[in-house]
Design an enzyme around this catalytic site. Structure first.
Site, PDB file in Angstrom:
ATOM      1  N   HIS A   1       9.093  20.829  13.524  1.00  0.00           N
ATOM      2  CA  HIS A   1       8.740  20.865  14.939  1.00  0.00           C
ATOM      3  C   HIS A   1       9.727  21.694  15.745  1.00  0.00           C
ATOM      4  O   HIS A   1      10.922  21.684  15.477  1.00  0.00           O
ATOM      5  CB  HIS A   1       8.762  19.415  15.467  1.00  0.00           C
ATOM      6  CG  HIS A   1       8.126  19.234  16.808  1.00  0.00           C
ATOM      7  ND1 HIS A   1       8.431  18.166  17.637  1.00  0.00           N
ATOM      8  CD2 HIS A   1       7.202  19.966  17.485  1.00  0.00           C
ATOM      9  CE1 HIS A   1       7.714  18.233  18.736  1.00  0.00           C
ATOM     10  NE2 HIS A   1       6.964  19.325  18.680  1.00  0.00           N
TER      11      HIS A   1
ATOM     12  N   TYR B   1      15.638   5.946   8.395  1.00  0.00           N
ATOM     13  CA  TYR B   1      14.630   6.688   9.150  1.00  0.00           C
ATOM     14  C   TYR B   1      13.830   7.524   8.178  1.00  0.00           C
ATOM     15  O   TYR B   1      14.386   8.192   7.295  1.00  0.00           O
ATOM     16  CB  TYR B   1      15.296   7.568  10.207  1.00  0.00           C
ATOM     17  CG  TYR B   1      14.331   8.449  10.969  1.00  0.00           C
ATOM     18  CD1 TYR B   1      13.235   7.898  11.616  1.00  0.00           C
ATOM     19  CD2 TYR B   1      14.512   9.833  11.032  1.00  0.00           C
ATOM     20  CE1 TYR B   1      12.336   8.704  12.307  1.00  0.00           C
ATOM     21  CE2 TYR B   1      13.629  10.639  11.725  1.00  0.00           C
ATOM     22  CZ  TYR B   1      12.541  10.066  12.360  1.00  0.00           C
ATOM     23  OH  TYR B   1      11.653  10.857  13.038  1.00  0.00           O
TER      24      TYR B   1
ATOM     25  N   HIS C   1      18.349  17.098  19.069  1.00  0.00           N
ATOM     26  CA  HIS C   1      17.596  18.325  18.831  1.00  0.00           C
ATOM     27  C   HIS C   1      17.093  18.800  20.191  1.00  0.00           C
ATOM     28  O   HIS C   1      16.163  18.222  20.759  1.00  0.00           O
ATOM     29  CB  HIS C   1      16.427  18.074  17.873  1.00  0.00           C
ATOM     30  CG  HIS C   1      16.851  17.504  16.551  1.00  0.00           C
ATOM     31  ND1 HIS C   1      16.145  16.520  15.891  1.00  0.00           N
ATOM     32  CD2 HIS C   1      17.938  17.762  15.786  1.00  0.00           C
ATOM     33  CE1 HIS C   1      16.764  16.219  14.770  1.00  0.00           C
ATOM     34  NE2 HIS C   1      17.859  16.953  14.692  1.00  0.00           N
TER      35      HIS C   1
END
Length: 473
Positions: free
Chosen positions: A351, A366, A381
């Site tokens: 992404h 995660y 990010h």
């Protein structure tokens, strides 16, 4: 109205919380609360003489003329008004690591993917205020637009002082250790796996019943958190209004010589002395209140056939901007849930985002990071910085193939603070020895799996004079 409290505690500190604290239920409700029956005036907010000789005091979380559906305010009925204190003066020594004005003089623009390991709990006595430090943010508390992301590490309760944040609302995410929080509206016990919102202007104390504590704090300037619209989801799902809990009235009436109000104003700390506890509110009513929420009560949504849904589907709270659908800051969680999508790369996709994403991990792991992202750690990010699953996660997912059956993610609670603003990072966060300087390596192992018949492409390239070894098509 809830039943009157059975006992009024006088002369006892706020460090002892009962196991059966009572709460009001609901998000954005107008509550009434009395520690002594009859303490709330009837028929008006500010009578000439309040019941029991109390003072009436209003706290406004929005402008007087904000639309009624957005207006937030509460009325306190207290033993002495909060104005009864000496002048504020700068706190000494000054706190060097709190920021609410983000510019080139105090923070750094850095588009690199950033990750931090869990910060150690300090050995020296450190309370919530001294253990609070800013990692990144954008905007300005003075201009009433922006956000800041902080973390805290502490090992002692606040002593003979209370904190007041004039800059914005705190959304606190404990990761280690319970928080016993005393506010002017009453008391809240907040455990890891829960969150608490402490609105702008409220005075509060943080006690640490478990000792060493660590967690995350998102701060928003100029707006308040609200529940996201559900749209086509319908009337139910995500965070239910009934699961948000606000405190019930509690007060103490005893002298507190040398008590200090510590006020955060423009990112700087100021002290003011008074000789009584600020937690002297015998009754209150209104809709501007602190509240907590248990993340395990969240009702998540997920794809049931193909593809990976956008993370916005699991938004718990949002602090909106004036632009429809654009958040100053969203609080999103990644809770236990089933993954059932067919013929789909199930972890989060690779992404680049016009929004900026700060992630934390309360417990467990995660799904997009096989290792390196630890409970108590964090990552950032920023706007348009590429991110996504690490090499191990990608390879393990692809190896399972298209016939992978339903899988339940368990024993995890990750979260994200997402903002439309581009954050600037504090220099101490970039220079910290807890920063993972090898973070970028988690993607370096991603290989090209591109496969096709290169014969025709190679022939065409050679005819066109391309001898570089790169194939063009």
């Amino acid at each position: 109205m809830e039943k009157p409290a059975a006992e009024v505690i006088k002369g006892e500190g706020w460090g002892r919380f009962p196991d059966d604290l009572e709460y009001h239920s609901g998000f954005g409700n107008h509550f009434e609360s009395e520690a002594i029956a009859g303490a709330l005036p009837r028929g008006q907010n500010s009578p000439l003489i309040c019941p029991f000789g109390l003072y009436a005091e209003q706290i406004s979380g929005t402008s007087f003329t904000s639309p009624r559906k957005l207006n937030q305010r509460s009325w306190f009925y207290r033993i002495k008004p909060s104005v009864t204190h000496e002048p504020f003066w700068p706190r000494e020594p000054s706190h060097k690591k709190l920021v609410s004005e983000f510019d080139g003089s105090n923070t750094v623009a850095n588009p690199t993917q950033l990750r931090w390991k869990p910060v150690d709990i300090p050995d020296s006595p450190t309370d919530f205020i001294d253990g609070l430090y800013t990692l990144c943010g954008a905007g300005s508390s003075f201009l009433r637009h922006g956000f800041a992301i902080h973390m805290y590490t502490a090992n002692k309760s606040m002593d003979n002082c209370a904190f007041c944040n004039a800059d914005g609302d705190f959304l606190v995410v404990p990761q280690q250790g319970r928080l016993w929080i005393t506010t002017e509206c009453g008391r809240l016990q907040v455990s890891p796996g829960e969150i608490v919102v402490l609105p702008q202007g409220f005075r509060f104390v943080v006690d640490l019943p478990d000792g060493p504590s660590r967690g995350y704090v998102a701060e928003v300037f100029g707006t308040h958190f609200q529940l996201p619209d559900l749209g086509p989801i319908g009337a139910n799902g995500l965070a239910a209004s009934r699961d948000f809990l606000a405190p019930t009235a509690w007060f103490e009436d005893c002298p507190r010589p040398g008590f200090t109000i510590i006020q955060k104003f423009g990112g700087e700390l100021f002290n003011a002395r008074q000789d009584f506890s600020p937690f002297n509110v015998v009754a209150w009513h209104g809709n501007y209140v602190p509240y907590k929420y248990d993340l395990s009560k969240f009702c998540p949504y997920n794809t049931v056939l193909i593809d990976h849904g956008d993370p916005s589907i699991n938004t718990v709270l949002t602090a909106p901007t004036d632009k429809l659908g654009v958040a100053l800051l969203d609080f999103v969680i990644f809770p236990p849930r089933w993954l059932v999508a067919e013929h789909t790369f199930r972890p989060p996709y690779y992404h680049r985002n016009c929004m900026s994403e700060f992630m934390g991990l309360i417990y467990g792991g995660y799904e997009a990071k096989a290792d390196g992202f630890l409970p108590g750690g964090a990552s950032l990010h920023s706007c348009m910085t590429p991110h996504g699953p690490d090499t191990k996660t990608y390879e393990a997912t692809v190896a399972r193939g298209n016939e992978a059956g339903p899988h339940k993610i368990t024993d995890t609670m990750a979260f994200m603070f997402e903002s439309c603003l581009m954050p600037r990072t504090c220099p101490w966060a970039l220079d910290s020895h807890f920063r993972d300087l090898d973070y970028y390596r988690c993607w370096i192992g991603l290989k090209s799996h591109f496969s096709h018949d290169k014969t025709d492409v190679k022939s065409n390239d050679l005819q066109n004079g391309n001898k570089s070894g790169c194939f063009e098509h």
